[in-house]
Write a protein that holds these residues in place. Structure first.
Motif, PDB file in Angstrom:
ATOM      1  N   THR A  24       3.883   8.952  -4.267  1.00 33.81           N
ATOM      2  CA  THR A  24       4.985  10.059  -3.919  1.00 33.81           C
ATOM      3  C   THR A  24       5.541   9.999  -2.831  1.00 33.81           C
ATOM      4  OG1 THR A  24       3.338  11.681  -5.126  1.00 33.81           O
ATOM      5  CG2 THR A  24       5.138  12.600  -4.134  1.00 33.81           C
ATOM      6  N   ALA A  25       6.824   9.754  -3.005  1.00 36.10           N
ATOM      7  CA  ALA A  25       7.890   9.574  -1.758  1.00 36.10           C
ATOM      8  C   ALA A  25       9.006  10.510  -1.854  1.00 36.10           C
ATOM      9  CB  ALA A  25       8.223   8.148  -1.532  1.00 36.10           C
ATOM     10  N   THR A  26       9.596  11.363  -0.971  1.00 32.80           N
ATOM     11  CA  THR A  26      10.535  12.114  -1.201  1.00 32.80           C
ATOM     12  C   THR A  26      11.989  11.167  -1.286  1.00 32.80           C
ATOM     13  OG1 THR A  26       9.482  13.735   0.020  1.00 32.80           O
ATOM     14  CG2 THR A  26      11.867  14.325  -0.114  1.00 32.80           C
ATOM     15  N   VAL A  27      12.898  11.701  -2.140  1.00 30.81           N
ATOM     16  CA  VAL A  27      14.254  11.058  -2.017  1.00 30.81           C
ATOM     17  C   VAL A  27      15.262  12.029  -2.083  1.00 30.81           C
ATOM     18  CG1 VAL A  27      13.993  10.584  -4.593  1.00 30.81           C
ATOM     19  CG2 VAL A  27      15.457   9.203  -3.374  1.00 30.81           C
ATOM     20  N   PHE A  28      16.191  11.914  -1.312  1.00 31.61           N
ATOM     21  CA  PHE A  28      17.389  12.826  -1.424  1.00 31.61           C
ATOM     22  C   PHE A  28      18.375  12.594  -2.535  1.00 31.61           C
ATOM     23  CE2 PHE A  28      16.736  11.966   3.328  1.00 31.61           C
ATOM     24  CZ  PHE A  28      15.966  13.303   3.555  1.00 31.61           C
ATOM     25  N   PRO A  29      19.029  13.751  -2.972  1.00 32.00           N
ATOM     26  CA  PRO A  29      19.894  13.454  -4.219  1.00 32.00           C
ATOM     27  C   PRO A  29      21.029  12.522  -3.909  1.00 32.00           C
ATOM     28  CG  PRO A  29      19.658  15.860  -3.596  1.00 32.00           C
ATOM     29  CD  PRO A  29      19.119  15.112  -2.449  1.00 32.00           C
ATOM     30  N   THR A  52       7.760   6.682 -10.842  1.00 36.51           N
ATOM     31  CA  THR A  52       6.536   5.917 -10.727  1.00 36.51           C
ATOM     32  C   THR A  52       6.365   5.122 -12.077  1.00 36.51           C
ATOM     33  OG1 THR A  52       5.153   7.535 -11.215  1.00 36.51           O
ATOM     34  CG2 THR A  52       5.387   6.961  -8.995  1.00 36.51           C
ATOM     35  N   THR A  53       5.673   4.100 -12.227  1.00 36.55           N
ATOM     36  CA  THR A  53       5.163   3.491 -13.324  1.00 36.55           C
ATOM     37  C   THR A  53       4.140   4.233 -13.896  1.00 36.55           C
ATOM     38  OG1 THR A  53       3.716   1.871 -12.140  1.00 36.55           O
ATOM     39  CG2 THR A  53       5.857   1.274 -12.415  1.00 36.55           C
ATOM     40  N   ALA A  54       3.463   3.641 -15.254  1.00 33.98           N
ATOM     41  CA  ALA A  54       2.280   4.300 -15.731  1.00 33.98           C
ATOM     42  C   ALA A  54       0.875   4.212 -14.837  1.00 33.98           C
ATOM     43  CB  ALA A  54       1.899   3.504 -17.226  1.00 33.98           C
ATOM     44  N   CYS A  55       1.098   3.182 -14.020  1.00 29.14           N
ATOM     45  CA  CYS A  55      -0.129   2.879 -13.136  1.00 29.14           C
ATOM     46  C   CYS A  55       0.174   3.712 -11.973  1.00 29.14           C
ATOM     47  CB  CYS A  55      -0.605   1.456 -12.937  1.00 29.14           C
ATOM     48  SG  CYS A  55       0.860   0.522 -12.188  1.00 29.14           S
ATOM     49  N   GLY A  56       1.038   4.421 -11.534  1.00 29.05           N
ATOM     50  CA  GLY A  56       1.364   5.167 -10.641  1.00 29.05           C
ATOM     51  C   GLY A  56       2.015   4.379  -9.290  1.00 29.05           C
ATOM     52  N   ASP A  57       2.374   3.292  -9.515  1.00 28.07           N
ATOM     53  CA  ASP A  57       3.243   2.833  -8.516  1.00 28.07           C
ATOM     54  C   ASP A  57       4.743   3.025  -8.494  1.00 28.07           C
ATOM     55  OD1 ASP A  57       0.640   1.412  -8.036  1.00 28.07           O
ATOM     56  OD2 ASP A  57       1.237  -0.491  -8.763  1.00 28.07           O
ATOM     57  N   CYS A  58       5.335   2.813  -7.274  1.00 29.96           N
ATOM     58  CA  CYS A  58       6.791   3.085  -7.347  1.00 29.96           C
ATOM     59  C   CYS A  58       7.330   2.211  -8.585  1.00 29.96           C
ATOM     60  CB  CYS A  58       7.459   2.756  -5.876  1.00 29.96           C
ATOM     61  SG  CYS A  58       9.185   2.659  -5.813  1.00 29.96           S
ATOM     62  N   GLY A  93       4.018  -7.894  -2.430  1.00 23.91           N
ATOM     63  CA  GLY A  93       4.782  -7.559  -3.348  1.00 23.91           C
ATOM     64  C   GLY A  93       6.259  -7.230  -2.435  1.00 23.91           C
ATOM     65  N   ALA A  94       7.230  -6.689  -3.114  1.00 19.92           N
ATOM     66  CA  ALA A  94       8.398  -6.389  -2.528  1.00 19.92           C
ATOM     67  C   ALA A  94       9.303  -5.221  -3.340  1.00 19.92           C
ATOM     68  CB  ALA A  94       9.490  -7.435  -2.271  1.00 19.92           C
ATOM     69  N   CYS A  95      10.162  -4.669  -2.254  1.00 20.09           N
ATOM     70  CA  CYS A  95      10.855  -3.501  -3.003  1.00 20.09           C
ATOM     71  C   CYS A  95      12.125  -4.393  -3.597  1.00 20.09           C
ATOM     72  CB  CYS A  95      11.300  -2.544  -1.970  1.00 20.09           C
ATOM     73  SG  CYS A  95      12.796  -1.292  -2.682  1.00 20.09           S
ATOM     74  N   GLN A  96      12.268  -3.902  -4.975  1.00 22.26           N
ATOM     75  CA  GLN A  96      13.571  -4.624  -5.672  1.00 22.26           C
ATOM     76  C   GLN A  96      14.883  -4.174  -5.251  1.00 22.26           C
ATOM     77  OE1 GLN A  96      12.772  -7.336  -7.563  1.00 22.26           O
ATOM     78  NE2 GLN A  96      10.829  -6.872  -6.569  1.00 22.26           N
ATOM     79  N   ALA A 103       0.804  -1.283  -0.079  1.00 23.04           N
ATOM     80  CA  ALA A 103       0.141  -0.112   0.090  1.00 23.04           C
ATOM     81  C   ALA A 103       1.052   1.278  -0.051  1.00 23.04           C
ATOM     82  CB  ALA A 103      -1.022  -0.091   1.329  1.00 23.04           C
ATOM     83  N   CYS A 104       1.993   1.250   0.628  1.00 26.08           N
ATOM     84  CA  CYS A 104       2.837   2.424   0.934  1.00 26.08           C
ATOM     85  C   CYS A 104       3.643   2.553  -0.590  1.00 26.08           C
ATOM     86  CB  CYS A 104       3.832   2.428   1.916  1.00 26.08           C
ATOM     87  SG  CYS A 104       4.817   0.944   2.094  1.00 26.08           S
ATOM     88  N   CYS A 105       3.559   1.562  -1.572  1.00 22.15           N
ATOM     89  CA  CYS A 105       4.554   1.767  -2.805  1.00 22.15           C
ATOM     90  C   CYS A 105       3.622   1.987  -3.696  1.00 22.15           C
ATOM     91  CB  CYS A 105       5.227   0.437  -2.684  1.00 22.15           C
ATOM     92  SG  CYS A 105       6.237  -0.072  -1.299  1.00 22.15           S
TER      93      CYS A 105
END
Length: 231
Positions: A49-54, A107-113, A124-127, A34-36
């Protein structure tokens, strides 16, 4: 807001007390994703939408080249990892344009990370789990200090510093060791967010943008959506 004072507050956060708050409510990731994923907002579909530092973008560029979404051993392009934070941009005839602050995970075309991969069971899982940004490592918790990102959430401790956000993993048992590990990451995130906010303030110089042009201001200065510096 005095960012230096808030940064001192973040540095003074007690990891043990943060862990107490986390342990009091409990948490275990259920891999629900859900958070991804993107979600349905009041005005239609909204992308993740998740903030990422440079520097986190650069780490993901390297890590992403070794997973199933990138060519092994070849770093990913900046824009394949991060996108301009949408807040502050306007929709022009040639697409989004204007100035914005900070980066969001791509994000992907469907809005997921773009680093999230689900399976047929709905889990699922983070790659790039080992290199995931601090905002992902600490979800569903955040620290509410001036200058940090403070999405809506319920206060966990009496002072209201630790916030817990909607997640089906809340309320599950967590070991003291895991709570302390999460607390250390939560403190690091608060410090990093405030250092970044101060850096953005120090480095900011307004840049005139034309039709279809986007400029992102981060702690390293003004950049194009591909991560290159604006001269």
């Amino acid at each position: 807001m005095d960012l230096d004072a808030e940064l001192d507050r973040a540095r003074d956060l007690d990891v043990s007390e943060l862990a107490d708050a986390i342990e009091s409510i409990g948490f275990e990731c259920t891999r629900c994703g859900a958070c991804c994923k993107g979600y349905e907002g009041d005005d239609g579909p909204e992308p993740h939408t998740a903030t990422v530092f440079p520097d986190e973008v650069r780490a993901l560029q390297e890590a992403g080249g070794d997973d199933s979404k990138g060519e092994s051993g070849t770093p990913m392009e900046w824009r394949d990892v991060a996108r301009p934070m949408p807040y502050g941009l306007v929709e022009g005839d040639d697409g989004p344009e204007g100035e914005t602050f900070e980066w969001a995970l791509q994000t992907t075309a469907c809005g997921d990370c773009r680093f999230y991969e689900g399976d047929d069971s709905g889990r699922g899982a983070c790659q790039v789990h080992e290199d995931r940004p601090l905002i992902c490592e600490t979800y569903p918790f955040s620290v509410a200090l001036g200058g940090t990102s403070q999405p809506m959430g319920e206060a966990v401790d009496e002072e209201g510093v630790v916030r817990a956000h909607e997640c089906e993993g809340l309320g599950r048992d967590i070991s003291r060791a895991d709570a302390e590990e999460l607390a250390r990451a939560l403190k690091e995130r608060a410090v990093r967010e405030l250092r970044e906010a101060r850096g953005v303030t120090d480095a900011y110089e307004s840049v005139e943008t034309g039709p279809g042009e986007v400029v992102v201001h981060d702690s390293e200065g003004a950049k194009r959506p591909d991560g290159t510096r604006v001269q």
